[in-house]
Write a protein that holds these residues in place. Structure first.
Motif, PDB file in Angstrom:
ATOM      1  N   ALA A  32       3.275  -0.562  -7.323  1.00 13.84           N
ATOM      2  CA  ALA A  32       4.322   0.009  -8.172  1.00 13.84           C
ATOM      3  C   ALA A  32       4.020   1.480  -8.347  1.00 13.84           C
ATOM      4  CB  ALA A  32       4.379  -0.689  -9.530  1.00 13.84           C
ATOM      5  N   GLY A  33       5.082   2.276  -8.553  1.00 10.28           N
ATOM      6  CA  GLY A  33       4.843   3.694  -8.722  1.00 10.28           C
ATOM      7  C   GLY A  33       6.095   4.481  -9.024  1.00 10.28           C
ATOM      8  N   LEU A  34       5.919   5.788  -9.027  1.00 10.03           N
ATOM      9  CA  LEU A  34       6.987   6.735  -9.339  1.00 10.03           C
ATOM     10  C   LEU A  34       7.145   7.703  -8.178  1.00 10.03           C
ATOM     11  CD1 LEU A  34       8.866   7.775 -11.693  1.00 10.03           C
ATOM     12  CD2 LEU A  34       7.012   9.371 -12.240  1.00 10.03           C
ATOM     13  N   GLY A  35       8.400   7.949  -7.776  1.00  6.97           N
ATOM     14  CA  GLY A  35       8.671   8.857  -6.669  1.00  6.97           C
ATOM     15  C   GLY A  35       9.585   9.990  -7.090  1.00  6.97           C
ATOM     16  N   TYR A  36       9.488  11.102  -6.367  1.00  6.73           N
ATOM     17  CA  TYR A  36      10.360  12.254  -6.619  1.00  6.73           C
ATOM     18  C   TYR A  36      10.827  12.794  -5.278  1.00  6.73           C
ATOM     19  CZ  TYR A  36      11.974  16.853  -8.141  1.00  6.73           C
ATOM     20  OH  TYR A  36      12.746  17.967  -8.368  1.00  6.73           O
ATOM     21  N   ALA A  37      12.140  12.783  -5.053  1.00  9.09           N
ATOM     22  CA  ALA A  37      12.729  13.251  -3.798  1.00  9.09           C
ATOM     23  C   ALA A  37      13.270  14.658  -3.983  1.00  9.09           C
ATOM     24  CB  ALA A  37      13.850  12.304  -3.366  1.00  9.09           C
ATOM     25  N   LEU A  38      12.921  15.566  -3.080  1.00  7.88           N
ATOM     26  CA  LEU A  38      13.330  16.958  -3.167  1.00  7.88           C
ATOM     27  C   LEU A  38      14.107  17.336  -1.913  1.00  7.88           C
ATOM     28  CD1 LEU A  38      13.150  19.688  -4.665  1.00  7.88           C
ATOM     29  CD2 LEU A  38      10.994  20.103  -3.451  1.00  7.88           C
ATOM     30  N   ARG A  39      15.383  17.613  -2.065  1.00  9.45           N
ATOM     31  CA  ARG A  39      16.249  18.110  -0.980  1.00  9.45           C
ATOM     32  C   ARG A  39      16.297  17.189   0.223  1.00  9.45           C
ATOM     33  NH1 ARG A  39      14.766  24.619  -0.836  1.00  9.45           N
ATOM     34  NH2 ARG A  39      15.346  25.059  -3.024  1.00  9.45           N
ATOM     35  N   ASP A  40      16.165  15.907   0.033  1.00  7.13           N
ATOM     36  CA  ASP A  40      16.297  14.898   1.091  1.00  7.13           C
ATOM     37  C   ASP A  40      15.259  15.024   2.200  1.00  7.13           C
ATOM     38  OD1 ASP A  40      18.526  13.752  -0.139  1.00  7.13           O
ATOM     39  OD2 ASP A  40      19.897  15.161   0.859  1.00  7.13           O
ATOM     40  N   MET A  41      14.339  15.966   2.114  1.00  6.03           N
ATOM     41  CA  MET A  41      13.339  16.148   3.165  1.00  6.03           C
ATOM     42  C   MET A  41      11.918  15.939   2.661  1.00  6.03           C
ATOM     43  SD  MET A  41      14.693  19.382   5.449  1.00  6.03           S
ATOM     44  CE  MET A  41      14.602  20.540   4.069  1.00  6.03           C
ATOM     45  N   ILE A  42      11.680  16.175   1.379  1.00  4.63           N
ATOM     46  CA  ILE A  42      10.331  16.088   0.817  1.00  4.63           C
ATOM     47  C   ILE A  42      10.312  15.005  -0.246  1.00  4.63           C
ATOM     48  CG2 ILE A  42       8.516  17.330  -0.401  1.00  4.63           C
ATOM     49  CD1 ILE A  42       9.617  19.911   0.796  1.00  4.63           C
ATOM     50  N   GLU A 101       3.391  -5.394  -0.058  1.00 10.37           N
ATOM     51  CA  GLU A 101       3.311  -4.959   1.333  1.00 10.37           C
ATOM     52  C   GLU A 101       1.869  -5.040   1.815  1.00 10.37           C
ATOM     53  OE1 GLU A 101       5.376  -4.193   3.627  1.00 10.37           O
ATOM     54  OE2 GLU A 101       7.284  -3.943   2.589  1.00 10.37           O
ATOM     55  N   ASN A 102       1.674  -4.786   3.104  1.00  6.47           N
ATOM     56  CA  ASN A 102       0.335  -4.606   3.649  1.00  6.47           C
ATOM     57  C   ASN A 102      -0.274  -3.349   3.017  1.00  6.47           C
ATOM     58  OD1 ASN A 102      -1.571  -3.230   5.663  1.00  6.47           O
ATOM     59  ND2 ASN A 102      -1.374  -5.265   6.553  1.00  6.47           N
ATOM     60  N   GLU A 103      -1.431  -3.475   2.397  1.00  8.70           N
ATOM     61  CA  GLU A 103      -1.997  -2.384   1.603  1.00  8.70           C
ATOM     62  C   GLU A 103      -2.268  -1.140   2.435  1.00  8.70           C
ATOM     63  OE1 GLU A 103      -5.619  -1.541  -1.605  1.00  8.70           O
ATOM     64  OE2 GLU A 103      -5.500  -3.458  -0.533  1.00  8.70           O
ATOM     65  N   GLN A 104      -2.905  -1.286   3.575  1.00 10.83           N
ATOM     66  CA  GLN A 104      -3.257  -0.124   4.388  1.00 10.83           C
ATOM     67  C   GLN A 104      -2.007   0.557   4.924  1.00 10.83           C
ATOM     68  OE1 GLN A 104      -6.144   1.132   4.496  1.00 10.83           O
ATOM     69  NE2 GLN A 104      -5.904   2.700   6.080  1.00 10.83           N
ATOM     70  N   ARG A 136      -1.815   0.044  -6.537  1.00  6.61           N
ATOM     71  CA  ARG A 136      -1.684  -1.224  -5.823  1.00  6.61           C
ATOM     72  C   ARG A 136      -2.706  -2.184  -6.396  1.00  6.61           C
ATOM     73  NH1 ARG A 136      -5.695   2.537  -4.035  1.00  6.61           N
ATOM     74  NH2 ARG A 136      -6.893   1.656  -2.348  1.00  6.61           N
ATOM     75  N   GLY A 137      -2.877  -3.360  -5.804  1.00  7.46           N
ATOM     76  CA  GLY A 137      -3.665  -4.430  -6.372  1.00  7.46           C
ATOM     77  C   GLY A 137      -4.913  -3.989  -7.114  1.00  7.46           C
ATOM     78  N   GLY A 138      -5.115  -4.508  -8.325  1.00  9.56           N
ATOM     79  CA  GLY A 138      -6.269  -4.126  -9.121  1.00  9.56           C
ATOM     80  C   GLY A 138      -6.120  -2.773  -9.784  1.00  9.56           C
ATOM     81  N   PHE A 139      -4.897  -2.248  -9.879  1.00  9.33           N
ATOM     82  CA  PHE A 139      -4.617  -0.956 -10.503  1.00  9.33           C
ATOM     83  C   PHE A 139      -5.375   0.181  -9.827  1.00  9.33           C
ATOM     84  CE2 PHE A 139      -3.774  -4.139 -13.762  1.00  9.33           C
ATOM     85  CZ  PHE A 139      -2.465  -3.803 -14.110  1.00  9.33           C
ATOM     86  N   LYS A 140      -5.492   0.094  -8.507  1.00 11.55           N
ATOM     87  CA  LYS A 140      -6.119   1.176  -7.747  1.00 11.55           C
ATOM     88  C   LYS A 140      -5.058   2.218  -7.409  1.00 11.55           C
ATOM     89  CE  LYS A 140      -7.476  -1.903  -4.777  1.00 11.55           C
ATOM     90  NZ  LYS A 140      -8.062  -2.568  -3.592  1.00 11.55           N
ATOM     91  N   PRO A 141      -5.299   3.493  -7.724  1.00  9.26           N
ATOM     92  CA  PRO A 141      -4.262   4.503  -7.519  1.00  9.26           C
ATOM     93  C   PRO A 141      -4.170   4.969  -6.067  1.00  9.26           C
ATOM     94  CG  PRO A 141      -6.204   5.513  -8.456  1.00  9.26           C
ATOM     95  CD  PRO A 141      -6.479   4.029  -8.397  1.00  9.26           C
ATOM     96  N   TYR A 142      -3.020   5.519  -5.730  1.00  8.71           N
ATOM     97  CA  TYR A 142      -2.829   6.208  -4.456  1.00  8.71           C
ATOM     98  C   TYR A 142      -1.691   7.199  -4.633  1.00  8.71           C
ATOM     99  CZ  TYR A 142       1.425   3.581  -3.286  1.00  8.71           C
ATOM    100  OH  TYR A 142       2.693   3.053  -3.288  1.00  8.71           O
TER     101      TYR A 142
END
Length: 317
Positions: A145-155, A113-116, A162-168
């Motif tokens: 690439a990453g890991l997500g956690y969905a809580l109660r469909d709202m959070i 995707e577009n990084e920003q 992303r590129g170069g293994f820079k975290p976010y």
């Protein structure tokens, strides 16, 4: 692709694909004949994604992948021709993996995707892709690439690289209200972090009114604050949306964007018209968009003007 359709008209909500999750699509049998290349190509991408999901899932336990495991995603190709700019073509890919051996609300995601826009969680309507603005494939687009956690469909919590293994990282809250039979409100707040820019926030607020079961008026707005923005970078649109059935939509919108601390608060305004429909089975969606925009020139008193055409194809799997 930017929209799912029917709920937008009936309840005042548009379900995006940009910062939104990919729309699941069931596997389909190859019926042979002239369409076999298309079907097999889609099946190969889905099978590859599912093999990754099965492999990763085995890291966490011994539960079988079925029935709890699931993959969904999309491949998007878009051609953009803008007045005074060279034509360009960009590819997007995104996938979500629900793994039975990982905690129920946890999922993996990856794509390009577009990084920003990825980090700030921009709504699909205000991405450069949908505003018919050019992108530098090397500078703007990135794998993630990453890991997500969905809580109660709202959070929703996300952490990735992303590129170069820079975290976010992101923390997102979203809520929809059906105010009345014809009126709906959508609110979304995303807090994000990255090492080189620190913390920031993106606020999205949308209001919809259904004139009929097939026609709706929608006001969309978004604002982002971070160290990289001039005050708050904002965008807003007001438009009419007409549904012609599942995944068939026509829209006409006025769009404006700018930044509160820039030399001119309004950076660009214009109009865009979009037609969207399936062109092959129910999982290949065509989107044609035409826009006329007036961007701020180098001299504050002077505004340029240009036409833009976008043709995109989205393959869901």
């Amino acid at each position: 692709m930017r929209r799912s359709l029917v709920s937008c008209i009936l309840f005042g909500y548009l379900v995006g694909a940009g910062a939104a999750e990919p729309v699941p699509s069931a596997p389909e049998q190859d019926l042979g004949g002239q369409d076999s290349v298309m079907v097999r190509g889609r099946a190969a991408v889905r099978d590859l994604t599912e093999s990754v999901a099965r492999h990763v899932d085995r890291w966490f336990g011994d539960k079988p992948f079925e029935p709890g495991g699931k993959v969904s995603g999309s491949i998007g190709l878009k051609f953009l021709a803008q007045q005074h700019e060279s034509p360009e073509m960009n590819l997007r890919f995104r996938a979500r993996l629900d793994l039975p051996n990982v905690k129920e609300q946890t999922y993996l995601f990856f794509g390009q995707e577009n990084e920003q826009e990825l980090i700030t969680d921009q709504p699909d309507a205000f991405t450069r892709r949908e505003l018919l603005l050019p992108e530098d494939r090397k500078a703007d687009l990135t794998g993630f690439a990453g890991l997500g956690y969905a809580l109660r469909d709202m959070i929703d919590f996300r952490a990735g690289v992303r590129g170069g293994f820079k975290p976010y990282a992101q923390a997102r809250y979203k809520k929809n209200w059906l105010v009345s039979e014809r009126n709906g409100v959508e609110f979304r707040e995303t807090l994000f972090w990255k090492p080189d820019d620190g913390f920031g926030a993106t606020t999205v607020f949308n209001v919809s009114h259904a004139f009929s079961p097939s026609v709706a008026l929608r006001w969309q707005s978004a604002g982002t604050i971070s160290k990289e923005t001039d005050g708050m970078a904002w965008a807003s649109s007001l438009g009419v949306f007409k549904s012609y059935g599942v995944d068939r939509l026509a829209s006409l919108e006025a769009v404006v964007s700018g930044a509160t601390a820039a030399s001119d608060d309004i950076g660009e305004y214009g109009v865009r018209a979009i037609w969207q429909q399936p062109i092959y089975r129910e999982w290949t969606i065509l989107e044609v968009s035409v826009g006329h925009f007036w961007p701020q020139g180098e001299a504050k008193a002077v505004r340029g003007q240009n036409w833009a055409l976008g043709v995109g194809v989205d393959i869901r799997f």
